[in-house]
Design an enzyme around this catalytic site. Structure first.
Site, short mmCIF file in Angstrom:
data_model
loop_
_atom_site.label_atom_id
_atom_site.label_comp_id
_atom_site.label_asym_id
_atom_site.label_seq_id
_atom_site.Cartn_x
_atom_site.Cartn_y
_atom_site.Cartn_z
N GLY A 67 0.83 -1.20 0.00
CA GLY A 67 0.00 0.00 0.00
C GLY A 67 0.86 1.24 0.00
O GLY A 67 1.89 1.31 -0.69
N PHE A 68 0.46 2.24 0.80
CA PHE A 68 1.12 3.53 0.82
C PHE A 68 2.31 3.49 1.79
O PHE A 68 2.13 3.23 2.97
CB PHE A 68 0.11 4.60 1.26
CG PHE A 68 0.62 6.00 1.20
CD1 PHE A 68 1.32 6.47 0.10
CD2 PHE A 68 0.39 6.87 2.26
CE1 PHE A 68 1.78 7.77 0.05
CE2 PHE A 68 0.84 8.18 2.21
CZ PHE A 68 1.54 8.63 1.11
N LEU A 69 3.50 3.70 1.26
CA LEU A 69 4.73 3.80 2.07
C LEU A 69 4.85 2.65 3.07
O LEU A 69 4.92 2.86 4.27
CB LEU A 69 4.77 5.14 2.80
CG LEU A 69 4.89 6.38 1.92
CD1 LEU A 69 4.73 7.64 2.74
CD2 LEU A 69 6.21 6.40 1.16
#
Lengths: 410, 119
Positions: free
Chosen positions: A103-105
């Site tokens: 996912g995100f970071l």
């Protein structure tokens, strides 16, 4: 219906094999002088042989070989994109043997016994907006199938450009620890064995997580000290600060190297001063600091730079530091050189010209290690022999902005 | 232009209305005699202040680095009260309507902590 589908599929497969044979003939004609056969050529030869022998194609979902010391995990945060990617590479053959989505970071982790890899990650219900879910996911390293999915309550993850030591496994691989920045510094404890989130431990203004035992970790604090944190089996954590070990104007980078097996923390500054701390006794023992560059070199602009700027090889007790001539405040720009330093004496053993713009460096932890030099700009991993300084192979097309290299110290 | 002014007024009204309902109330003008807290050198210079219920605290940022005052939701604070980032010499005032202890931080610098004890 199934039968008809199979026929179509077989026709397609034979079609591909025929194309492969044609491509092979062209390759053999064009590249007979090539020293080594590429993976593509070898595969084309095998496919052509199968076709000639009348062997039917039988598509299956492949499994990767078990993780070894030369399995390289490259994480691509894709320049802050909402969806990211992992690439698993076999260092010996320089082949991608698997990928996984993030996912995100995400913060990647790899078990030291090779039993899993995984991530602490963040997703949103409408791609990059809507309800946020933070979770820890563990994957089987041979099938890449999830073996645990643990939700983290109240979205506690620190969303930051990936720093490997912002999320860490304890040596027994049974607990994952992750950092929370806001609204107050804290470390989340995730029980991987029980597959559940345990609790948040409030800490002072300290950053990064370096587990030194199954219930102890260290952090680096704003005032220049380290913080020792006892997780506490009874839910009562204990903290204790060390002495202040660096000056306020000595800026320690965000990507120190840490060997959980030896308890060695290797922490360079912007100027190439390298602090080393031995955490193996469960108390911080500060070793003499090393200067990677001479005063004359510093005057010529030599300084460390990149993302993961340093790697540490436990068995040989060697430090690998990315460096180049650069202007002040250009410490995140890539480097074209690698400095090999004896961690014990501080003596420079080698200066390797990498001939690429390298952002991150990693090293396998076997007896004759491989050196992994990742270029975010080239989106490529270059594999070196650190003894000779020679580039031995490379893997390209690794996403959009690969930044993190991880290996397992098995 | 009129629409813009209306939107701004609506936004200001919404923000005030949301805060006025709780124990903390952001106020445009602090009443005379309100307690002052200066922000300097990455710190709330008076990290703990004691005031009477119904009075206010005014924070003044005295350095170039922007700071704010952020009360997280919890006991006595129904919803986060996140003050605007203050540039040098800008102020922010909060009136405290109910007794209690109110911890706060600076949003981008969570190591900056302060406390208002309302008697």
């Amino acid at each position: 219906m199934t039968h008809a589908y199979t026929k179509v599929r077989q026709a397609l497969c034979y079609g591909s094999a025929t194309l492969g044979a044609a491509a092979l003939a062209a390759l053999i004609a064009a590249g007979s002088a090539a020293a080594a056969e590429s993976h593509g050529v070898a595969t084309a030869k095998a496919a052509a042989a199968d076709l000639a022998a009348g062997k039917a194609d039988d598509p299956v979902v492949l499994k990767a070989a078990p993780i070894n010391a030369r399995r390289v995990f490259v994480y691509d945060p894709k320049h802050f994109a909402a969806i990211s990617q992992f690439y698993m590479i076999d260092g010996d053959t320089a082949r991608v043997v698997g990928t996984a989505d993030g996912g995100f970071l995400s913060n990647p982790v790899v078990a030291s016994d090779g039993s899993f890899f995984g991530q602490a990650s963040t997703v949103y219900e409408r791609i990059a907006r809507g309800k946020r879910t933070d979770y820890v996911e563990l994957l089987d390293p041979q099938t890449n199938n999830p073996i645990a999915d643990i939700e983290l309550p109240n979205s506690p993850r620190f969303l930051v450009g990936t720093y490997p030591w912002m999320t860490a496994l304890t040596p027994n691989n049974k607990t994952l620890l992750f950092y929370q920045f806001s609204p107050q510094p804290a470390v989340g404890v995730v029980d991987l064995a029980g597959k559940k989130f345990d609790r948040m431990i409030e800490v002072p203004d300290c950053y990064h997580i370096f587990p030194s035992s199954n219930d102890t970790f260290f952090m680096h604090c704003r005032d220049g000290s380290l913080l020792k944190v006892g997780i506490g089996a009874d839910g009562k954590s204990q903290t204790k600060r060390t002495e202040i070990f660096h000056k306020e104007n000595e800026y320690l980078i965000n990507h120190p190297a840490y060997s959980p097996k030896s308890g060695r923390l290797v922490w360079p500054t912007y100027t190439g001063k390298i602090f080393q701390i031995d955490l193996s006794s469960q108390d911080a023992k500060f070793l003499p600091a090393i200067e990677a560059f001479t005063d004359a070199e510093k005057k010529e602009g030599w300084a460390p730079g990149g993302w993961q700027q340093v790697a540490y090889h436990r068995e040989s007790d060697r430090i690998f530091l990315l460096g180049d001539q650069r202007a002040a405040s250009k410490h995140k720009a890539p480097s074209r050189f690698l400095f090999v330093i004896d961690a014990k004496t501080g003596k420079r053993i080698n200066k390797i010209e990498l001939k690429h713009e390298i952002d991150s460096v990693g090293v396998s932890q076997d007896a004759k290690p491989q050196l992994y030099a990742l270029s975010t700009g080239d989106k490529a991993l270059y594999i070196f022999d650190p003894e000779t300084g020679k580039e031995v192979s490379s893997v390209n097309q690794l996403g959009a902005g690969p930044q993190v290299v991880m290996t397992s110290d098995m | 232009m009129r629409a813009l002014a209306f939107a701004a007024a609506l936004a200001a009204f919404s923000a005030t209305a949301a805060l006025a309902a709780g124990a903390l109330e952001a106020v445009q003008e602090a009443p005379a005699g309100s307690t002052e807290v200066k922000i300097a050198k990455m710190k709330f210079q008076t990290p703990e202040v004691r005031i009477k219920a119904g009075s206010a605290v005014t924070w003044t940022n005295t350095e170039a680095l922007p700071h704010n005052v952020h009360f997280k939701s919890g006991p006595g604070v129904e919803k986060d009260v996140e003050g605007p980032m203050l540039r040098s010499n800008q102020t922010y005032s909060v009136k405290f309507n109910a007794p209690g202890t109110y911890d706060y931080i600076c949003t981008p610098h969570p190591f900056m902590k302060g406390k208002v004890v309302v008697e």
